[in-house]
Design an enzyme around this catalytic site. Structure first.
Site, PDB file in Angstrom:
ATOM      1  CG  PHE A  52       8.937   4.325   0.398  1.00 14.05           C
ATOM      2  CD1 PHE A  52       7.651   4.816   0.583  1.00 14.05           C
ATOM      3  CD2 PHE A  52       9.096   2.984   0.097  1.00 14.05           C
ATOM      4  CE1 PHE A  52       6.550   3.975   0.470  1.00 14.05           C
ATOM      5  CE2 PHE A  52       8.003   2.139  -0.022  1.00 14.05           C
ATOM      6  CZ  PHE A  52       6.729   2.636   0.168  1.00 14.05           C
ATOM      7  CG  ASN A  82       7.821  -0.812  -3.797  1.00 13.04           C
ATOM      8  OD1 ASN A  82       6.799  -0.577  -4.431  1.00 13.04           O
ATOM      9  ND2 ASN A  82       7.907  -0.610  -2.499  1.00 13.04           N
ATOM     10  N   PRO A  83       8.397   0.662  -7.576  1.00 17.69           N
ATOM     11  CG  PRO A  83       7.351   0.636  -9.662  1.00 17.69           C
ATOM     12  CD  PRO A  83       7.792  -0.270  -8.527  1.00 17.69           C
TER      13      PRO A  83
END
Length: 232
Positions: A24, A133-134
């Protein structure tokens, strides 16, 4: 292909981080999450271990952007960074070495939704802060993501389930067992989540957690949550 992957690196909070697909890519909003954590640590030094800087747990470390930013700006801090994806763990290791911060970070391949995951974290002692920051995108919104995101980035790092709460609730359930007496959780979330998280916490009083702060991102959307542990 996202430009970050083409270049092979990207800046985050003044740090140059290596980027490789499908890990990510950190977004500008997440820099604001880091800034809020730094503000709180500066304002509440009594809330961390007096003999040292804070011990921080990051859930879902990805490229290591949050963890390494906090380490670089809190010289006495230590971080435990976990991610269930081997590619993310490897990249965080590489970025920690690149920034010469590897001595203050423990990087663990761990799925926080797995049974008994707390036992892998207990040896490090109670933590002062949990930061994440899931994956928080509502599953029905995944198809609206830009094609370059859907094609190249790890969608597991984005999809938070039906209401985007799957991993958030796991973090909130685990946190009381891992935090010190006045520890805090800082989360990046969807703008619909402050109300959902507040309602969920009210339905789980046994966790002794309270939503004490909501902060907007630079677009004016409620994007960040501060949840604090209280005495039972």
């Amino acid at each position: 292909m996202p430009v970050q992957y083409i270049l092979g690196e990207w800046d985050f909070q003044g740090l140059s981080l290596k980027m490789v697909p499908p890990v990510f890519i950190p977004r500008p909003e997440t820099e604001e999450l880091v800034e809020w954590v730094l503000e709180e640590v500066a304002q509440r030094p009594h809330a961390v271990r007096t003999q040292d800087g804070p011990l921080i747990l990051e859930v879902g470390c990805g490229s290591g952007a949050i963890a390494l930013s906090l380490l670089s700006q809190l010289p006495k801090s230590q971080v435990i960074a976990v991610d269930k994806e081997e590619a993310a763990v490897t990249l965080t290791h590489e970025n920690a070495q690149r920034l010469r911060l590897q001595d203050r970070i423990r990087i663990i391949c761990l799925d926080v939704t797995s049974e008994g995951c707390c036992t892998d974290l207990w040896p490090w002692g109670p933590v002062d802060l949990v930061v994440s920051n899931p994956p928080y995108i509502f599953h029905k919104d995944m198809e609206q993501l830009a094609p370059e995101i859907r094609s190249y980035e790890d969608l597991v790092a984005l999809d938070g389930g039906d209401e985007g709460m799957d991993i958030i609730t796991h973090i909130l359930t685990l946190a009381p067992r891992l935090l010190n007496a006045s520890g805090s959780i800082f989360l990046e979330v969807d703008p619909r989540h402050p109300e959902l998280v507040s309602s969920w916490l009210q339905g789980h009083p046994d966790l002794h957690l309270s939503l004490v702060g909501v902060r907007e991102d630079f677009c004016g959307r409620p994007r960040f949550l501060h949840v604090q542990k209280s005495a039972p």
